[in-house]
Design a protein around this motif. Structure first.
Motif, PDB file in Angstrom:
ATOM      1  N   UNK A   1       5.305  -9.685  -0.641  1.00  0.00           N
ATOM      2  CA  UNK A   1       5.986  -8.621  -1.159  1.00  0.00           C
ATOM      3  C   UNK A   1       5.339  -8.107  -2.617  1.00  0.00           C
ATOM      4  N   UNK A   2       4.812  -9.012  -3.297  1.00  0.00           N
ATOM      5  CA  UNK A   2       4.295  -8.606  -4.671  1.00  0.00           C
ATOM      6  C   UNK A   2       2.745  -7.941  -4.321  1.00  0.00           C
ATOM      7  N   UNK A   3       2.258  -8.545  -3.003  1.00  0.00           N
ATOM      8  CA  UNK A   3       0.604  -7.874  -2.864  1.00  0.00           C
ATOM      9  C   UNK A   3       0.951  -6.771  -2.164  1.00  0.00           C
ATOM     10  N   UNK A   4       2.168  -6.522  -1.380  1.00  0.00           N
ATOM     11  CA  UNK A   4       2.482  -5.141  -0.548  1.00  0.00           C
ATOM     12  C   UNK A   4       2.502  -4.130  -1.950  1.00  0.00           C
ATOM     13  N   UNK A   5       3.273  -4.509  -2.731  1.00  0.00           N
ATOM     14  CA  UNK A   5       3.417  -3.575  -4.020  1.00  0.00           C
ATOM     15  C   UNK A   5       2.027  -3.082  -4.698  1.00  0.00           C
ATOM     16  N   UNK A   6       1.179  -4.219  -4.976  1.00  0.00           N
ATOM     17  CA  UNK A   6       0.085  -3.906  -5.642  1.00  0.00           C
ATOM     18  C   UNK A   6      -0.767  -3.010  -4.631  1.00  0.00           C
ATOM     19  N   UNK A   7      -1.022  -3.261  -3.499  1.00  0.00           N
ATOM     20  CA  UNK A   7      -1.543  -2.596  -2.429  1.00  0.00           C
ATOM     21  C   UNK A   7      -1.368  -1.130  -2.505  1.00  0.00           C
ATOM     22  N   UNK A   8      -0.031  -0.904  -2.698  1.00  0.00           N
ATOM     23  CA  UNK A   8       0.614   0.641  -2.555  1.00  0.00           C
ATOM     24  C   UNK A   8       0.449   1.212  -4.173  1.00  0.00           C
ATOM     25  N   UNK A   9       0.313   0.550  -4.967  1.00  0.00           N
ATOM     26  CA  UNK A   9      -0.011   0.711  -6.306  1.00  0.00           C
ATOM     27  C   UNK A   9      -1.564   1.305  -6.241  1.00  0.00           C
ATOM     28  N   UNK A  10      -2.594   0.513  -5.696  1.00  0.00           N
ATOM     29  CA  UNK A  10      -3.915   0.873  -5.471  1.00  0.00           C
ATOM     30  C   UNK A  10      -4.102   2.132  -4.580  1.00  0.00           C
ATOM     31  N   UNK A  11      -3.575   2.324  -3.557  1.00  0.00           N
ATOM     32  CA  UNK A  11      -3.393   3.424  -2.741  1.00  0.00           C
ATOM     33  C   UNK A  11      -3.114   4.878  -3.458  1.00  0.00           C
ATOM     34  N   UNK A  12      -1.997   4.606  -4.006  1.00  0.00           N
ATOM     35  CA  UNK A  12      -1.365   5.978  -4.826  1.00  0.00           C
ATOM     36  C   UNK A  12      -2.338   6.340  -5.989  1.00  0.00           C
ATOM     37  N   UNK A  13      -3.011   5.395  -6.404  1.00  0.00           N
ATOM     38  CA  UNK A  13      -4.033   5.524  -7.506  1.00  0.00           C
ATOM     39  C   UNK A  13      -5.200   6.066  -7.098  1.00  0.00           C
ATOM     40  N   UNK A  14      -5.567   5.848  -5.700  1.00  0.00           N
ATOM     41  CA  UNK A  14      -6.912   6.327  -5.164  1.00  0.00           C
ATOM     42  C   UNK A  14      -7.712   5.145  -5.449  1.00  0.00           C
ATOM     43  N   UNK A  15      -7.335   3.905  -5.895  1.00  0.00           N
ATOM     44  CA  UNK A  15      -8.342   2.968  -5.791  1.00  0.00           C
ATOM     45  C   UNK A  15      -8.361   1.708  -4.829  1.00  0.00           C
ATOM     46  N   UNK A  16      -7.654   2.245  -3.574  1.00  0.00           N
ATOM     47  CA  UNK A  16      -7.508   1.018  -2.544  1.00  0.00           C
ATOM     48  C   UNK A  16      -9.181   1.099  -1.711  1.00  0.00           C
ATOM     49  N   UNK A  17      -9.367   2.373  -1.392  1.00  0.00           N
ATOM     50  CA  UNK A  17     -10.588   2.395  -0.554  1.00  0.00           C
ATOM     51  C   UNK A  17     -11.169   3.922  -1.125  1.00  0.00           C
ATOM     52  N   UNK A  18     -11.827   3.815  -2.461  1.00  0.00           N
ATOM     53  CA  UNK A  18     -12.085   4.732  -3.178  1.00  0.00           C
ATOM     54  C   UNK A  18     -13.086   5.956  -2.374  1.00  0.00           C
TER      55      UNK A  18
ATOM     56  N   UNK B   1     -12.760   7.012   0.492  1.00  0.00           N
ATOM     57  CA  UNK B   1     -11.785   7.807   1.551  1.00  0.00           C
ATOM     58  C   UNK B   1     -11.323   8.985   0.647  1.00  0.00           C
ATOM     59  N   UNK B   2     -10.803  10.030   1.232  1.00  0.00           N
ATOM     60  CA  UNK B   2     -10.015  11.059   0.595  1.00  0.00           C
ATOM     61  C   UNK B   2      -8.812  10.546   0.019  1.00  0.00           C
ATOM     62  N   UNK B   3      -7.974  11.141  -0.664  1.00  0.00           N
ATOM     63  CA  UNK B   3      -6.820  10.864  -1.483  1.00  0.00           C
ATOM     64  C   UNK B   3      -5.668  10.418  -0.625  1.00  0.00           C
ATOM     65  N   UNK B   4      -5.660  11.208   0.869  1.00  0.00           N
ATOM     66  CA  UNK B   4      -4.653  10.991   1.711  1.00  0.00           C
ATOM     67  C   UNK B   4      -4.624   9.676   2.320  1.00  0.00           C
ATOM     68  N   UNK B   5      -6.044   8.912   2.057  1.00  0.00           N
ATOM     69  CA  UNK B   5      -6.160   7.365   2.683  1.00  0.00           C
ATOM     70  C   UNK B   5      -6.527   6.557   1.530  1.00  0.00           C
ATOM     71  N   UNK B   6      -5.960   6.693   0.565  1.00  0.00           N
ATOM     72  CA  UNK B   6      -6.002   6.134  -0.564  1.00  0.00           C
ATOM     73  C   UNK B   6      -7.195   5.750  -1.495  1.00  0.00           C
ATOM     74  N   UNK B   7      -8.048   7.043  -1.389  1.00  0.00           N
ATOM     75  CA  UNK B   7      -8.917   7.207  -2.077  1.00  0.00           C
ATOM     76  C   UNK B   7      -9.413   8.278  -3.075  1.00  0.00           C
TER      77      UNK B   7
END
Length: 385
Positions: A42-59, A61-67
């Motif tokens: 669960x903590x890692x899911x929350x962290x991945x969503x934090x990265x996604x929302x901030x645009x740092x998950x897959x930078x 990509x465009x914002x709608x895909x976490x970048x």
């Protein structure tokens, strides 16, 4: 060749570093550890969503895909910063790096909304159904059948080595939809929810430990899948498969560079003054410099095979030397051979025996060393098939 960050990349790196300083989960939050490549605590899911929302998950990509539409050098800086801090990018690496990426490339807008975004946000996890008992490296020999009747496929067959399948919510499975077509044709890609009736997943242990449950056998018995779950055109799954492996290989060399960097640090106590340790240092430098060539405008996709070959085999060779140098002390298992970080995958700092045993996966996954040598021979050296 890349020797240092230009000002734009340096600013990008500094911004990401500041984000990590401010938002990285504390060690106390990360007590629950991942059990497979599709089990995300669960903590890692929350962290991945934090990265996604901030645009740092897959930078990239465009914002709608976490970048944030980052350039390739900026994407490299992002991954280098994660590696420097020994932060594992995602505890569902195939879901993030292969399956969601493939859906963004080949999927419909509905599939992106229904499947890709939830995978990227760690709301669901995914596994990749490629290999079969008689179709490992020779993926085009797969025999799992999917028969289309109206708007529904009926799937029968088996997959094996399906990492994380028992914890995944959905599989991206490659199936044969035209048995009369030539070997590399007549294949399609289907999204199959694992809760579908007729899907049976059987995890089994690895050489690392009997309770190291990541690999799976997956059986499909009259599994009904809606046509809307077809990814890409019917019978053109080979193009999707190549795209999926392409996503896996694009910056895969960097993950091998990370493992080599870890080995440089963790094996320094037995490596100093040894020829194999000097080779390790040179392999790391060579891999990074060759990888940086891929940042330029004249990059050749075939060279990714050369990077994958060099990186995976260098990790395996250095891991063996480190195990042998530690002698009997390298065999006790489980053990810890590197610094613990709560954001990392513990497999990377496990016993020297396990680190060596796991190195074989690198020479197999994403295309075996033999396949990479064929690609290098034919597409780079111009040798006949």
């Amino acid at each position: 060749m890349r020797l240092a960050d230009d000002p734009e990349v340096a600013e990008f790196r500094a911004e990401f570093s500041a984000f990590l300083d401010a938002d990285l989960p504390a060690e106390g939050e990360a007590r629950d550890r991942s059990r497979s490549s599709a089990h995300v605590p669960d903590w890692a899911r929350r962290w991945q969503r934090t990265l996604f929302d901030a645009g740092w998950l897959l930078p990239g990509q465009p914002p709608e895909f976490g970048g944030r539409g980052a350039t390739l050098p900026q994407q490299l800086a992002h991954l280098e910063e994660l590696a420097r801090r020994r932060i594992y990018h995602s505890f569902n690496p195939q879901g993030l790096g292969i399956i969601a990426a493939s859906l963004i490339t080949f999927g419909t807008e509905e599939q992106k909304r229904r499947w890709a975004v939830p995978i990227l946000r760690a709301e669901i996890t995914a596994a990749l159904g490629m290999s079969e008992p008689e179709a490992g490296s020779d993926l085009a020999s797969l025999r799992t059948r999917a028969v289309l009747d109206g708007d529904t496929f009926t799937v029968n067959g088996q997959k094996i080595w399906t990492s994380g399948a028992h914890d995944a919510d959905v599989l991206l499975a490659f199936v044969r939809t035209d048995p009369e077509a030539p070997k590399h044709k007549g294949i399609s890609a289907l999204l199959i929810p694992t809760a579908t009736e007729g899907v049976v997943r059987r995890p089994f242990g690895s050489v690392a430990a009997a309770d190291d449950l990541d690999f799976n056998e997956v059986f499909f018995t009259d599994v009904r899948v809606a046509r809307e779950n077809l990814v890409g055109p019917l019978n053109e799954g080979w193009r999707v498969a190549n795209g999926s492996l392409g996503h896996e290989r694009t910056l895969l060399w960097l993950s091998f560079a990370e493992r080599l960097e870890d080995l440089v640090q963790d094996a320094a106590d037995v490596g100093a003054g040894q020829e194999w340790y000097a080779t390790l240092l040179m392999d790391l430098q060579a891999l990074r410099l060759l990888g940086y060539r891929q940042l330029g405008p004249d990059r050749d996709p075939a060279e990714l095979s050369m990077l994958k070959l060099l990186g995976s085999e260098a990790v395996q060779s250095a891991s063996l030397h480190a195990l042998e140098a530690h002698g009997a002390d390298g065999l006790p298992h489980p053990a810890r051979t590197g610094p613990y970080h709560h954001m990392n995958n513990e497999a990377f700092i496990s016993s020297w025996f396990e680190r060596y045993a796991r190195s074989f996966a690198g020479t197999i996954a994403g295309g075996t060393s033999e396949i990479q040598r064929n690609i290098v021979a034919e597409r780079i050296l111009g040798l006949p098939r």
